[in-house]
Design a protein around this motif. Structure first.
Motif, mmCIF file in Angstrom:
data_model
loop_
_atom_site.group_PDB
_atom_site.id
_atom_site.type_symbol
_atom_site.label_atom_id
_atom_site.label_comp_id
_atom_site.label_asym_id
_atom_site.label_seq_id
_atom_site.Cartn_x
_atom_site.Cartn_y
_atom_site.Cartn_z
ATOM 1 N N ILE A 93 31.201 136.817 42.237
ATOM 2 C CA ILE A 93 32.239 137.590 42.909
ATOM 3 C C ILE A 93 31.934 137.687 44.391
ATOM 4 C CG2 ILE A 93 32.908 138.930 40.914
ATOM 5 C CD1 ILE A 93 31.134 141.161 41.828
ATOM 6 N N PHE A 99 22.024 143.248 41.468
ATOM 7 C CA PHE A 99 21.586 144.587 41.086
ATOM 8 C C PHE A 99 20.442 145.012 42.003
ATOM 9 C CE2 PHE A 99 22.951 142.658 36.899
ATOM 10 C CZ PHE A 99 24.247 143.129 37.030
ATOM 11 N N PRO A 100 20.658 146.062 42.788
ATOM 12 C CA PRO A 100 19.686 146.385 43.845
ATOM 13 C C PRO A 100 18.337 146.846 43.312
ATOM 14 C CG PRO A 100 21.359 148.091 43.682
ATOM 15 C CD PRO A 100 21.797 146.982 42.772
ATOM 16 N N HIS A 101 18.312 147.365 42.082
ATOM 17 C CA HIS A 101 17.057 147.891 41.560
ATOM 18 C C HIS A 101 16.295 146.852 40.774
ATOM 19 C CE1 HIS A 101 20.073 148.178 38.520
ATOM 20 N NE2 HIS A 101 19.237 148.601 37.604
ATOM 21 N N LEU A 114 19.955 138.428 28.240
ATOM 22 C CA LEU A 114 20.994 138.916 27.329
ATOM 23 C C LEU A 114 21.111 137.991 26.117
ATOM 24 C CD1 LEU A 114 23.802 139.871 29.870
ATOM 25 C CD2 LEU A 114 22.376 141.436 28.557
ATOM 26 N N TYR A 144 13.375 142.265 46.372
ATOM 27 C CA TYR A 144 14.568 143.007 45.998
ATOM 28 C C TYR A 144 15.727 142.534 46.870
ATOM 29 C CZ TYR A 144 11.888 146.004 42.969
ATOM 30 O OH TYR A 144 11.125 146.462 41.942
ATOM 31 N N LYS A 146 17.768 143.871 48.793
ATOM 32 C CA LYS A 146 17.893 144.347 50.171
ATOM 33 C C LYS A 146 16.901 143.661 51.104
ATOM 34 C CE LYS A 146 14.626 148.120 50.241
ATOM 35 N NZ LYS A 146 14.356 149.530 50.353
ATOM 36 N N SER B 170 31.426 146.981 42.078
ATOM 37 C CA SER B 170 31.218 145.531 41.965
ATOM 38 C C SER B 170 29.992 145.217 41.116
ATOM 39 C CB SER B 170 31.090 144.907 43.350
ATOM 40 O OG SER B 170 29.919 145.355 43.983
ATOM 41 N N LEU B 171 29.027 146.150 41.078
ATOM 42 C CA LEU B 171 27.855 145.923 40.226
ATOM 43 C C LEU B 171 28.252 145.998 38.759
ATOM 44 C CD1 LEU B 171 25.087 147.997 42.022
ATOM 45 C CD2 LEU B 171 25.669 145.587 42.238
ATOM 46 N N ALA B 174 30.104 142.897 38.022
ATOM 47 C CA ALA B 174 29.171 141.771 37.893
ATOM 48 C C ALA B 174 28.480 141.825 36.538
ATOM 49 C CB ALA B 174 28.152 141.802 39.029
ATOM 50 N N GLY B 175 28.071 143.025 36.147
ATOM 51 C CA GLY B 175 27.389 143.182 34.863
ATOM 52 C C GLY B 175 28.281 142.806 33.693
ATOM 53 N N MET B 180 27.295 141.573 29.897
ATOM 54 C CA MET B 180 26.632 142.790 29.426
ATOM 55 C C MET B 180 27.676 143.650 28.728
ATOM 56 S SD MET B 180 24.434 143.711 32.832
ATOM 57 C CE MET B 180 22.973 144.511 32.273
ATOM 58 N N GLN B 184 25.122 148.321 27.768
ATOM 59 C CA GLN B 184 24.053 147.720 28.565
ATOM 60 C C GLN B 184 24.254 148.004 30.051
ATOM 61 O OE1 GLN B 184 24.537 143.768 26.994
ATOM 62 N NE2 GLN B 184 22.606 143.858 25.867
ATOM 63 N N ARG B 188 21.333 149.889 31.848
ATOM 64 C CA ARG B 188 20.479 149.071 32.703
ATOM 65 C C ARG B 188 20.877 149.109 34.164
ATOM 66 N NH1 ARG B 188 19.377 143.581 29.285
ATOM 67 N NH2 ARG B 188 19.174 144.570 27.247
ATOM 68 N N ILE B 189 22.130 149.494 34.412
ATOM 69 C CA ILE B 189 22.573 149.459 35.804
ATOM 70 C C ILE B 189 22.979 150.836 36.295
ATOM 71 C CG2 ILE B 189 24.295 148.502 37.377
ATOM 72 C CD1 ILE B 189 24.225 146.025 35.481
ATOM 73 N N PRO B 192 19.981 153.815 35.880
ATOM 74 C CA PRO B 192 18.867 153.697 36.827
ATOM 75 C C PRO B 192 19.294 153.956 38.266
ATOM 76 C CG PRO B 192 18.861 151.836 35.324
ATOM 77 C CD PRO B 192 20.104 152.621 35.032
ATOM 78 N N LEU B 193 20.498 153.494 38.621
ATOM 79 C CA LEU B 193 20.931 153.673 40.004
ATOM 80 C C LEU B 193 21.391 155.106 40.264
ATOM 81 C CD1 LEU B 193 22.761 150.291 40.610
ATOM 82 C CD2 LEU B 193 20.587 151.064 41.561
ATOM 83 N N PRO B 267 14.470 154.385 41.790
ATOM 84 C CA PRO B 267 14.410 152.960 41.445
ATOM 85 C C PRO B 267 13.897 152.149 42.632
ATOM 86 C CG PRO B 267 16.686 153.726 41.591
ATOM 87 C CD PRO B 267 15.819 154.935 41.705
ATOM 88 N N LYS B 268 13.042 151.197 42.326
ATOM 89 C CA LYS B 268 12.513 150.333 43.380
ATOM 90 C C LYS B 268 13.638 149.490 43.938
ATOM 91 C CE LYS B 268 7.969 149.642 41.393
ATOM 92 N NZ LYS B 268 8.015 148.982 40.105
ATOM 93 N N GLY B 269 13.506 149.137 45.183
ATOM 94 C CA GLY B 269 14.498 148.246 45.784
ATOM 95 C C GLY B 269 15.714 148.962 46.320
ATOM 96 N N THR B 270 15.768 150.296 46.181
ATOM 97 C CA THR B 270 16.919 151.017 46.744
ATOM 98 C C THR B 270 16.463 152.003 47.795
ATOM 99 O OG1 THR B 270 16.795 152.709 45.038
ATOM 100 C CG2 THR B 270 18.271 150.875 44.640
#
Ligand SMILES: Nc1ncnc2c1ncn2[C@@H]1O[C@H](COP(=O)(O)OP(=O)(O)OP(=O)(O)O)[C@@H](O)[C@H]1O
Ligand SMILES: [Mg+2]
Lengths: 403, 270
Positions: A93, A99-101, A114, A144, A146, B170-171, B174-175, B180, B184, B188-189, B192-193, B267-270
């Motif tokens: 898209i 997925f940021p995490h 999956l 990650y 970012k 959009s996440l 995407a999932g 998913m 899920q 999973r998304i 956590p976020l 969460p890591k990465g955020t």
């Protein structure tokens, strides 16, 4: 020319696919019927709001069609398990949606996970895909999102969509949110990847130039996804079906056609070239024998290094790899003539150097090559026009058409 | 900031004060996690020590001694912690699933109604809920817990909803688009976020509960409110001070722990 929409076995077939959103007077997509041949990129292009995204999402059933059918590989998927179906259709898209995490590896390995692949198989697949999209796995695997640039994110998005090696990919303006230079590079890279993987791809854009560049076939849509024309880019540029298509293509169709011819399709010229390790006497002789004013020096692996003239060669004290001018304006065989033209305009010697995928020297393209390509296209068009005119004239019915 | 050190002797106290104030500023959301992690226990230990010194310096009479002895204080602190922990547990168990439920597409239209109910719970003064419950169902631990839960559900519910809603659409697309299932995607998304926002709500509930638990003594559920109340009815300042300071210390300590949990679960990465 054969009718493009009638190839033997379509990978995806849309049959009178219709979507009517609740509470809207007219359907967003009104009975689109389209065959998408296996292994090709079909681009849906059209003005904003004409229903491109809706069509795309009906293929993987993120949107349930109001009526009509979608056949993939001959099977009606409108009744399949939607989640299972989507695991076998790659989806990219515009917002990328990493997925940021999760790390790059986790993102790319999501679909295999999956599908309950084994850990090791997933890890190997992730590395393979990162290599494919030009990201060094060791460096990027554990990052990650970012921590990536926009272009890198886009590549990861493509890698993720390729996760479980789906035969079909859906791409909704995948290169929309990127600066023009990076977009151009990503488009080229993607075409290179596609040459390897040969997926059946439905690609949505509203940019006709992108459509011409990426598409094996283009479906130009008007409101409610009515198909204005569905044909190869060449045919659309040469013979637009109607005023709508003409307007949509816009000015400069001739120049745009340069986007359709790739460097590998034209005869390359040969420029005098030699290894940088040759002795100077031989180089001088080579230069004297040729009709060109300069010589292209290559490194050990045949990669273009410098342009040198007779005067540069005379400067005995300087090592060869430092005299002359750097060999810029390099294009790969899959670059279009338009790209090559662009490069040669900025080149010092007025030609673009063609290298293979490893960067090894193959030959050059110069203005002469481009001009003769244009000539050829023009005569193609003339021939086609004449054929059409003759066909129309033959029945003898005098339709008062202004020509 | 330390003043120019011309007069050394005069500046020492001032410099110390300034430092303490700086620590407090860091406490209130300062930049360095190290300070947040280490600063609070240091300050709280200091406060407790000062309280101890202050009480020891007093000449306690019988009433005061009845309230200010180690077993009694330990019992009241434990009661207080129990009230807080149990009520916060139920708040989480009720509000988080509820928040998840009313953010699902199918049940989304329930959201306003649920929020309105939760709002009512919070807008009634806490003492009002307590007394109301005492009148209707009697007094005791369970009634106190019920009141605390009613009172603190809103922040957790609201933050769970906000936390889930702020996850980029959009996440989710995407999932779903990669196959998913809705579940899920949630596990999973979305969750956590949403964790940071949800934890902020839980932390707020915790602080509310610690404070409101001081009122539980009025329906016979004990806690540090008992000490404060003793100080109040017998007009004994040391008792009143001890109860209030201990309540504040417990509140800050729990908030400190919640802050650390927040840092660790982000969460890591955020
Ligand atoms: N969920 C929805 N509910 C109602 N109408 C919708 C919905 N999604 C899209 N539409 C409408 O359907 C039409 C087609 O939308 P769609 O997103 O498919 O267009 P598009 O061709 O992808 O446009 P763009 O190039 O702007 O992305 C638009 O008129 C849009 O307003
Ligand atoms: Mg769209």
């Amino acid at each position: 020319m054969t009718d493009a929409s009638r190839s033997p076995e379509p990978m995806i077939r849309l049959e009178s696919l219709t979507k009517r959103y609740p509470g809207q007077a007219v359907p967003a997509v009104d009975g689109i019927t389209l065959d998408i041949p296996k292994g090709e990129i079909v681009v849906l292009v059209g003005p904003s709001g004409c229903g491109k995204t809706t069509v795309l999402k009906m293929i993987n059933r993120l949107i349930e069609p109001t009526s009509g059918r979608v056949l993939i590989g001959g099977e009606d998927v409108t009744r399949a398990d939607a989640d299972e179906l989507r695991r076998h259709i790659g989806y990219v898209i515009q917002q990328i949606g990493l997925f940021p995490h999760m790390t790059v590896a986790e993102n790319v390995g999501m679909v295999p996970k999956l599908l309950h692949w084994e850990k090791q198989r997933i890890a190997a697949r992730v590395d393979e895909l990162l290599e494919l999209v030009g990201l060094d796995p060791a460096e990027y695997r554990d990052r990650y999102p970012k921590e990536l640039s926009g272009g890198q994110r886009q590549r990861v998005g493509v890698a993720r969509a390729l996760g479980a090696d789906p035969p079909v990919m859906l791409m909704d303006e995948p290169f929309g949110a990127i600066d023009p230079i990076t977009r151009d590079r990503l488009q080229n890279e993607f075409l290179r990847i596609q040459a390897d993987v040969r997926k059946t791809i439905v690609f949505v854009t509203h940019d006709i130039d992108e459509a011409i560049k990426m598409g094996d076939r283009i479906a130009i849509l008007r409101e409610q996804s009515h198909i204005a024309q569905y044909d190869t880019p060449e045919a659309i540029l040469t013979a637009p079906a109607d005023g709508f298509v003409e307007d949509f293509i816009g000015a400069g169709a001739a120049l745009k056609r340069l986007n359709l011819t790739r460097v590998r399709e034209v005869p390359l010229d040969h420029w005098p070239a030699a290894s940088v390790h040759e002795d100077r006497a031989r180089l001088r002789r080579l230069l004297a024998e040729s009709e060109q004013g300069s010589l292209l020096l290559l490194d050990e692996e045949d990669r273009p290094l410098r342009w040198v003239t007779a005067r540069d060669l005379a400067r005995e004290r300087e090592p060869l790899h430092r005299v002359g001018l750097p060999a810029t304006a390099v294009v790969e065989p899959h670059a279009t003539l338009h790209d090559a033209l662009d490069e040669m305009v900025t080149s010092t010697v007025g030609c673009a150097i063609v290298v293979d995928r490893r960067g090894r020297y193959q030959g050059v393209v110069d203005l002469g090559t481009v001009t003769s390509a244009i000539d050829e296209m023009r005569s193609d068009v003339r021939r086609r026009d004449r054929a059409v005119a003759e066909a129309e004239a033959a029945p003898g019915d005098a339709v008062g058409e202004v020509g | 900031m330390t003043a120019p050190t011309v007069d050394r002797g005069g500046d020492v106290a001032g410099a110390g004060d300034a430092l303490a104030a700086e620590e407090l500023v860091e406490e209130l959301g300062g930049p360095s996690p190290l300070w947040r992690w280490v600063g609070t226990p240091v300050v709280l230990a200091g406060v407790c020590a000062a309280l101890y010194v202050y009480v020891q310096g007093q000449d306690l009479d019988r009433i005061e001694e009845a309230a200010l002895n180690a077993p009694m204080i330990r019992q009241r602190v434990l009661e207080h912690l129990e009230l807080t922990a149990v009520s916060t547990f139920f708040v989480i168990v009720i509000a988080v699933p509820l928040g998840m439920l009313v953010t699902r597409p199918a049940t989304r239209r329930l959201a306003p109604a649920v929020l309105a109910v939760a709002n009512v719970g919070q807008s009634i003064p806490s003492i009002g809920i307590l007394v109301l419950l005492a009148v209707v169902v009697g007094i005791g631990f369970e009634q106190a817990i019920t009141a605390l839960v009613l009172y603190a559900v809103l922040p957790v519910l609201r933050n769970t909803m906000v936390g889930l809603d702020q996850v980029d659409r959009s996440l989710i697309e995407a999932g779903r688009g990669m196959g998913m299932t809705a579940r899920q995607v949630l596990l999973r998304i979305e969750l956590p976020l949403a964790v940071p926002v949800m934890l902020a709500g839980i932390r707020t509930a915790l602080v509310i509960n610690v404070g409101t638990a001081a009122l539980a003594t009025f329906i016979g559920a004990g806690g540090l409110g008992w000490i404060i109340n003793q100080g109040n009815i017998h007009d004994r300042t040391p008792v009143l001070v001890t109860g209030s300071v201990l309540t504040a210390v417990v509140a800050l300590a729990l908030d400190w722990i919640a802050g650390i949990v927040e840092d660790l679960l982000r969460p890591k990465g955020t």
